[in-house]
Design an enzyme around this catalytic site. Structure first.
Site, PDB file in Angstrom:
ATOM      1  N   GLU A 312       0.599  -1.323   0.482  1.00  0.00           N
ATOM      2  CA  GLU A 312      -0.478  -0.258  -0.041  1.00  0.00           C
ATOM      3  C   GLU A 312       0.412   1.587  -0.127  1.00  0.00           C
ATOM      4  OE1 GLU A 312       0.272  -2.267   2.472  1.00  0.00           O
ATOM      5  OE2 GLU A 312      -0.164  -1.514   4.297  1.00  0.00           O
ATOM      6  N   HIS A 336      -8.255  -3.997  -1.197  1.00  0.00           N
ATOM      7  CA  HIS A 336      -7.514  -4.257  -0.178  1.00  0.00           C
ATOM      8  C   HIS A 336      -6.029  -2.951  -0.030  1.00  0.00           C
ATOM      9  CE1 HIS A 336      -5.040  -6.185   3.146  1.00  0.00           C
ATOM     10  NE2 HIS A 336      -4.256  -5.939   2.636  1.00  0.00           N
ATOM     11  N   GLU A 337      -5.254  -2.197  -0.942  1.00  0.00           N
ATOM     12  CA  GLU A 337      -4.963  -2.180  -0.994  1.00  0.00           C
ATOM     13  C   GLU A 337      -5.165  -0.258  -0.868  1.00  0.00           C
ATOM     14  OE1 GLU A 337      -1.492  -3.430  -0.440  1.00  0.00           O
ATOM     15  OE2 GLU A 337      -2.445  -5.150  -0.914  1.00  0.00           O
ATOM     16  N   HIS A 340      -6.508  -0.326   3.030  1.00  0.00           N
ATOM     17  CA  HIS A 340      -5.016   1.171   3.509  1.00  0.00           C
ATOM     18  C   HIS A 340      -4.602   2.155   3.360  1.00  0.00           C
ATOM     19  CE1 HIS A 340      -3.036  -2.690   5.274  1.00  0.00           C
ATOM     20  NE2 HIS A 340      -2.572  -3.015   4.202  1.00  0.00           N
ATOM     21  N   GLU A 359      -4.038  -4.596   9.021  1.00  0.00           N
ATOM     22  CA  GLU A 359      -4.329  -5.904   8.171  1.00  0.00           C
ATOM     23  C   GLU A 359      -5.743  -6.022   8.183  1.00  0.00           C
ATOM     24  OE1 GLU A 359      -3.372  -6.177   5.682  1.00  0.00           O
ATOM     25  OE2 GLU A 359      -0.744  -4.416   6.639  1.00  0.00           O
ATOM     26  N   ASP A 414       8.879 -10.589   9.841  1.00  0.00           N
ATOM     27  CA  ASP A 414       8.291 -11.625   8.159  1.00  0.00           C
ATOM     28  C   ASP A 414       8.283 -12.447   8.846  1.00  0.00           C
ATOM     29  OD1 ASP A 414       9.295  -8.665   6.957  1.00  0.00           O
ATOM     30  OD2 ASP A 414      11.128  -9.628   6.168  1.00  0.00           O
ATOM     31  N   TYR A 422      -5.188 -10.247   9.623  1.00  0.00           N
ATOM     32  CA  TYR A 422      -5.837 -10.463   8.904  1.00  0.00           C
ATOM     33  C   TYR A 422      -6.996 -10.649   8.786  1.00  0.00           C
ATOM     34  CZ  TYR A 422      -1.290  -9.620   4.963  1.00  0.00           C
ATOM     35  OH  TYR A 422      -0.385  -8.585   4.941  1.00  0.00           O
TER      36      TYR A 422
HETATM   37  N1  BES Z   1       0.872  -4.560   3.990  1.00  0.00           N
HETATM   38  C1  BES Z   1       0.587  -4.989   3.162  1.00  0.00           C
HETATM   39  C2  BES Z   1       2.108  -6.169   2.728  1.00  0.00           C
HETATM   40  C3  BES Z   1       3.376  -6.407   3.952  1.00  0.00           C
HETATM   41  C4  BES Z   1       2.282  -6.563   5.530  1.00  0.00           C
HETATM   42  C5  BES Z   1       4.596  -6.911   3.824  1.00  0.00           C
HETATM   43  C6  BES Z   1       3.179  -7.000   6.117  1.00  0.00           C
HETATM   44  C7  BES Z   1       5.201  -6.882   5.030  1.00  0.00           C
HETATM   45  C8  BES Z   1       4.847  -6.486   6.152  1.00  0.00           C
HETATM   46  C9  BES Z   1       0.048  -5.842   1.477  1.00  0.00           C
HETATM   47  O1  BES Z   1      -1.165  -5.048   2.238  1.00  0.00           O
HETATM   48  C10 BES Z   1      -0.829  -7.051   1.845  1.00  0.00           C
HETATM   49  O2  BES Z   1      -2.081  -7.181   3.131  1.00  0.00           O
HETATM   50  N2  BES Z   1      -0.963  -7.976   1.130  1.00  0.00           N
HETATM   51  C11 BES Z   1      -1.733  -8.730   0.544  1.00  0.00           C
HETATM   52  C12 BES Z   1      -2.948  -8.672  -0.121  1.00  0.00           C
HETATM   53  C13 BES Z   1      -4.100  -8.856   0.349  1.00  0.00           C
HETATM   54  C14 BES Z   1      -4.205  -9.346   1.675  1.00  0.00           C
HETATM   55  C15 BES Z   1      -5.117  -8.593  -0.008  1.00  0.00           C
HETATM   56  C16 BES Z   1      -1.278 -10.153  -0.694  1.00  0.00           C
HETATM   57  O3  BES Z   1       0.448  -9.387  -0.357  1.00  0.00           O
HETATM   58  O4  BES Z   1      -0.786 -10.879   0.121  1.00  0.00           O
HETATM   59 ZN    ZN Z   2      -2.746  -4.897   3.365  1.00  0.00          ZN
END
Ligand code: BES
Ligand code: ZN
Length: 641
Positions: A312, A336-337, A340, A359, A414, A422
């Protein structure tokens, strides 16, 4: 070297100090550190001191308010060389140190701006590397200067950058670079206070090879001419993890007045078609949750090694090409993005224990937007699919990792990543919505975004707001104990609400007919099925199908050759443990082209778990590794080795 507290004026005592002097300084500083830590520990609760256990920054003493970046992107050396100029706001009148986070950076020199407006070199120490947090860069000043400049360059080990060779791009003509800063990788390409507890504005000048275009999570409008010289301005305050850059053979096409696509040429028109509803989503979100605060909302389509579905980055979400399917079936990722822009970017988790604040709220808002734009049937299917993913994840997690608020001290954020923040977060908010009613809950959310905009948020502060705005206003609806059970205890409460999906019941009915051998596959009523229904169908298939049954399914529905990554992955996860021969060639193709960790990691896990395929797992990985992002590499390696 003298060390009195004289105000720094025209001159700084230490300009290019001799070696012995540095050594003496190191000893002195360590001693001071030791004493300072002791006194702090004795007088201030540890919680107060380390708001964010993943950052070394001394934000109680001093905070960056504005960052000025001057970056050169060198594809031959795979290096960003730069100057990070920090504008400082001193909070502790006694403080003279400025500590920033770094990881795998080479620091060339550090300068401070004197009261006489001249830049002078100042001493600094790069601390011992912590495997998770990187290295603190401690800059010693003799006065509370207004600006500090850090001259540095990134290295091969800079975990927040992926440098792609020509062969790893879609067009295969130019190299590509992109950053992924969340959660704690911004420090690997910019020395800064890498904690979401504070926010900064930023500006950047970026030099690239003249045929490439640079974009950032900022106002990109100054860069109409492709000449290798670009300027960016981010006037809204953002946390460090939202600073982002990408450089490549990028082109732009608008989708609407406020939305557009940046991509390599091959993706441009496809993405414009796929994401055409983005403006509609923005309009709905602004109506429900208050103004969109960020100016434009553009999407950047990355090469397929991008390790996430989306990121995002404000004004410019980074998006995997694996959601460009031609049928708009996976656009919930855009919802989703975009969501955010409120939950996460406007109100930000104050540290990584609170990721659900970003999330969980975003998954909830995403589903709310999907409901408004595409209707309840689709939103219900998506909520059910997410629920299934949560249960799948929770089966493998330690109980303490299934609480919404977790303790990641000493752990790499990570590694702790899962569906819990989520989907459990989303389910908690859905449960609240069911208790208070959609209308009141919409109002509550709008008030939440308005009251806390551009601030960081933690679980406790959220609970207080929830109590004031809902629990106390409508007594006997929800108790504090129930809220605490959702947030602090493992697992799911018994009264979790997942709206049943009519469409999915029909899928199960059809599947039942086939499994009971009442109806052959070709006669099942699947004509109107969307990708979601197909996913549910695959998820519901028994895990012990015979080769004959798998072959029949593939003959009729062609899952093994599906170009929809979600369908392919769901099918591969089912068929790898069953040693279904036709899956392995497309699987190899998939794993050597796609680097999205949500797909790649479970596939390697299935291969590894199958005693007949562990060898194949390492063979494929050896071939695929150079194309994977450092983050995907490290996650796969944890599974395989
Ligand atoms: N912000 C996240 C990605 C992220 C979270 C990167 C924690 C590093 C640490 C992004 O918004 C996300 O949630 N992406 C998901 C998308 C989905 C839930 C629709 C993905 O990448 O799968
Ligand atoms: Zn996210």
């Amino acid at each position: 070297m003298h060390y009195d507290r004289a105000k720094l004026n025209q001159e700084v005592p230490i300009l290019n100090p001799p070696r012995s002097c540095i050594r003496f300084f190191v000893v002195l500083l360590s001693l001071q550190f030791f004493l300072a830590t002791k006194t702090l520990a004795n007088t201030i609760k540890i919680d107060d001191v380390s708001l964010d256990s993943h950052s070394f920054a001394n934000i109680k003493d001093v905070q960056t308010t504005h960052l000025n970046l001057d970056l050169t992107v060198d594809f031959t050396r795979k290096q960003i060389t730069g100057v990070a100029e920090h504008q400082l706001n001193w909070l502790n009148p006694a403080a003279t140190r400025f500590v920033v986070d770094t990881r795998a950076l080479v620091i060339e020199k550090v300068q401070a701006l004197t009261a006489a407006n001249t830049w002078v070199n100042v001493p600094y120490i790069l601390g011992i590397a912590d495997p998770i947090k990187g290295q603190p860069l401690t800059i010693q000043l003799v006065a509370q200067v207004s600006k500090v400049r850090i001259f540095y360059h990134s290295t091969e080990a800079s975990s927040g950058l992926q440098w792609l060779g020509i062969a790893q791009t879609t067009e295969k003509k130019q190299p590509f670079l992109f950053s992924q800063s969340q959660a704690i990788h911004a420090r690997s390409w910019i020395p800064l206070q890498d904690t979401p507890a504070i926010r900064i504005t930023y500006q950047a000048k970026v030099k690239t090879p003249p045929e490439l275009l640079a974009v950032m999570s900022a106002d990109n409008s100054k860069n109409q001419v492709r000449d290798g010289d670009y300027e960016f301005d981010m006037p809204q305050k953002v946390p460090a993890y939202l600073i982002a850059i990408a450089v490549g053979d990028l082109h732009f096409k608008p989708m609407s007045a406020h939305t557009g696509i940046y991509a390599e040429k091959a993706w441009l028109d496809k993405a414009v078609y796929e994401f055409a509803d983005t403006q509609k989503m923005m309009d709905v979100a602004s109506k429900l949750y208050g103004d969109y605060h960020w100016g434009r909302y553009d999407l950047l389509i990355l090469p397929s090694s991008f390790p996430f579905g989306g990121m995002e980055n404000p004004r410019l979400s980074f998006i995997t090409p694996t959601v460009i399917t031609g049928d708009r079936s996976l656009v919930s990722l855009i919802a989703h993005e975009l969501a955010h822009s409120w939950s996460g970017n406007l109100i930000t988790n104050s540290n990584w224990n609170e990721l659900w604040i970003n999330e969980g709220f975003t998954n909830f808002v995403e589903n709310r937007l999907m409901r408004e734009v595409y209707g309840a049937a689709r939103a219900d299917m998506e909520a059910n699919l997410s629920y299934h993913e949560l249960l799948q994840d929770m089966a493998d997690l330690a109980p303490e990792d299934t609480a919404l608020k977790v303790n990641l001290t000493g752990r790499d954020p990570d590694d702790a990543f899962s569906q819990v923040p989520y989907v459990k977060g989303q389910l908690f908010l859905t449960w609240l919505e069911s208790k208070f009613g959609a209308q009141r809950f919409d109002q509550f959310m709008a008030a939440y975004f308005k009251k806390h905009q551009f601030q960081s948020m933690d679980t406790e502060k959220f609970i207080q707001f929830l109590q004031a705005e809902l629990l106390n206003k409508y007594p006997n609806t929800v108790s504090l104990a129930e809220v605490q059970r959702w947030i602090f205890l493992p697992g799911l409460p018994k009264d979790v609400v997942v709206s049943p999906s009519d469409a999915f019941s029909k899928v199960e009915q059809q599947l039942g007919l086939w499994l009971a051998q009442e109806t052959p596959l070709r006669q099942l009523n699947t004509k109107q099925w969307s990708v979601h229904e197909w996913l549910h169908f695959i998820n519901k298939l028994p895990r012990d199908l015979s080769l004959e049954q798998l072959t029949a399914l593939d003959e009729v529905y062609r899952f093994s050759s599906s170009k929809n990554a979600e369908i392919f992955v769901a099918w591969a996860r089912l068929t790898i443990p069953l040693n279904y021969p036709p899956i392995f060639t497309p699987l190899r193709d998939f794993l050597t082209t796609v680097g999205r960790s949500k797909f790649v990691v479970p596939l390697y896990r299935e291969l590894k778990a199958n005693p007949e395929k562990t060898g194949l797992a390492t063979t494929i990985y050896r071939e695929a590794k150079p194309g994977y992002h450092p983050l995907t590499q490290s996650q796969v390696e944890k599974v395989l080795f």
